[in-house]
Design an enzyme around this catalytic site. Structure first.
Site, PDB file in Angstrom:
ATOM      1  N   GLY A  49     -25.707 -74.621 -33.126  1.00  0.00           N
ATOM      2  CA  GLY A  49     -24.343 -74.689 -33.648  1.00  0.00           C
ATOM      3  C   GLY A  49     -24.277 -74.325 -35.114  1.00  0.00           C
ATOM      4  O   GLY A  49     -23.328 -73.673 -35.568  1.00  0.00           O
ATOM      5  N   ASP A  50     -25.282 -74.734 -35.881  1.00  0.00           N
ATOM      6  CA  ASP A  50     -25.333 -74.391 -37.304  1.00  0.00           C
ATOM      7  C   ASP A  50     -25.512 -72.884 -37.488  1.00  0.00           C
ATOM      8  O   ASP A  50     -24.894 -72.279 -38.366  1.00  0.00           O
ATOM      9  CB  ASP A  50     -26.480 -75.128 -37.986  1.00  0.00           C
ATOM     10  CG  ASP A  50     -26.418 -76.626 -37.779  1.00  0.00           C
ATOM     11  OD1 ASP A  50     -25.306 -77.165 -37.694  1.00  0.00           O
ATOM     12  OD2 ASP A  50     -27.496 -77.258 -37.702  1.00  0.00           O
ATOM     13  N   ALA A  51     -26.374 -72.285 -36.658  1.00  0.00           N
ATOM     14  CA  ALA A  51     -26.584 -70.833 -36.728  1.00  0.00           C
ATOM     15  C   ALA A  51     -25.293 -70.103 -36.380  1.00  0.00           C
ATOM     16  O   ALA A  51     -24.928 -69.107 -37.037  1.00  0.00           O
ATOM     17  CB  ALA A  51     -27.703 -70.420 -35.774  1.00  0.00           C
TER      18      ALA A  51
END
Length: 303
Positions: free
Chosen positions: A234-236
């Protein structure tokens, strides 16, 4: 780009299956790496050619020094990271044979940053401000400064979408331009009748992603890859979406780009295994998105 939120050290154990309560399971390998949603996003932005700075807090312990050195080695500006005698945040992660992760988080130093310690000038000089978890009072202070200066903002609330009191969460949601959530988080926010910004990005994993804007839905399919570890996916994606907008891509193109960034990440172990821009370009070409790949190359990374 300025990112605020948690900076951690991750301890990841790869297991065949998660243990049942009161039982034991064996790990096939262990990985120690940098972590924390905000730190992961900042690193992913830097790898995509987008200069990133981070606001956060780590301990004066060895783990804090390791966390800072790791960020600096990735080109992330850590000037505005505070140090404290509290232990650096840690997250213990178990990843099963399907690549799904279960986490136990110890926030440590992350919980000691105060709104009054935020450098207003650092926020006001940003081209974009992204809040990813962290303390809600600090996040709100940062978003207020950015909003006052007319700086575009985004927010990924994570578990706060269904775990935070409404009177703490609503002010944050009212200050952002772009909200980045998964389906569970979106459903939780909608069921609580909390205010949503005009642009909501929904991360749907293997089903792709979509943007909800002005009553319309823009969707982009996921790339089919073999999943190794979903930690940090999700961060990527968030970094890919912010980078795509900074490149000047359309919303659909931005979704495709962010999907590609996340797809590459899940094929690799660890939360900090997001790709560099050249890898995403090659991936897009192989996936049939030749025009988009060439468009990104012609634009170049933002200053």
């Amino acid at each position: 780009m300025l990112v605020y939120g948690n900076i951690n050290i991750d301890i990841t154990l790869y297991v065949k299956e998660l243990p049942r309560p009161g039982s034991e399971t064996l790990a096939s390998r262990i990985l120690k790496s940098g972590g924390g949603s905000a730190a992961n996003t900042a690193v992913a932005l830097s790898r995509l050619g987008v200069p990133a700075r981070i606001i956060g807090c780590v301990g004066t312990d060895t783990e804090g020094e390791d966390a800072l050195e790791d960020l600096r080695s990735e080109g992330v500006d850590t000037t505005h990271v505070k140090r404290t005698s509290a232990p650096t945040g840690r997250v213990y992660v178990m990843v099963d044979a399907h690549g799904e992760r279960t986490m136990i988080a110890f926030r440590g130093a992350n919980n000691l940053l105060a709104p009054s310690s935020v450098d207003a000038d650092a926020v006001m000089r940003a081209l974009w401000v992204h809040v990813s978890g962290g303390k809600r009072d600090v996040g709100l202070a940062i978003l207020k400064l950015a909003s006052k200066a007319g700086i575009p903002t985004s927010y990924d609330p994570g578990r706060a979408a269904y775990g935070a009191p409404e009177d703490e969460l609503a002010p944050l949601l009212g200050r952002v331009d772009v909200l980045l959530v998964n389906e569970l988080e979106l459903n939780a926010l909608q069921s609580r009748n909390l205010p949503l910004p005009g642009l909501v990005v929904v991360k749907r994993g293997a089903k792709g992603s979509e943007v909800l804007v002005d009553g319309d839905v823009i969707s982009a399919p996921a790339f089919k890859v073999r999943v190794t570890d979903t930690t940090g996916a999700g961060d990527a994606f968030n970094a890919g979406f912010i980078a795509g907008l900074s490149y000047g891509l359309s919303l659909y193109e931005t979704l495709v780009f962010a999907n590609a960034v996340a797809a590459i990440k899940v094929t690799r172990e660890g939360a900090r295994s997001s790709p560099i821009l050249k890898e995403v370009i090659r991936f897009l070409r192989r996936g049939g998105y030749h025009d988009l790949a060439e468009r990104i190359l012609s634009i170049g990374a933002p200053d």
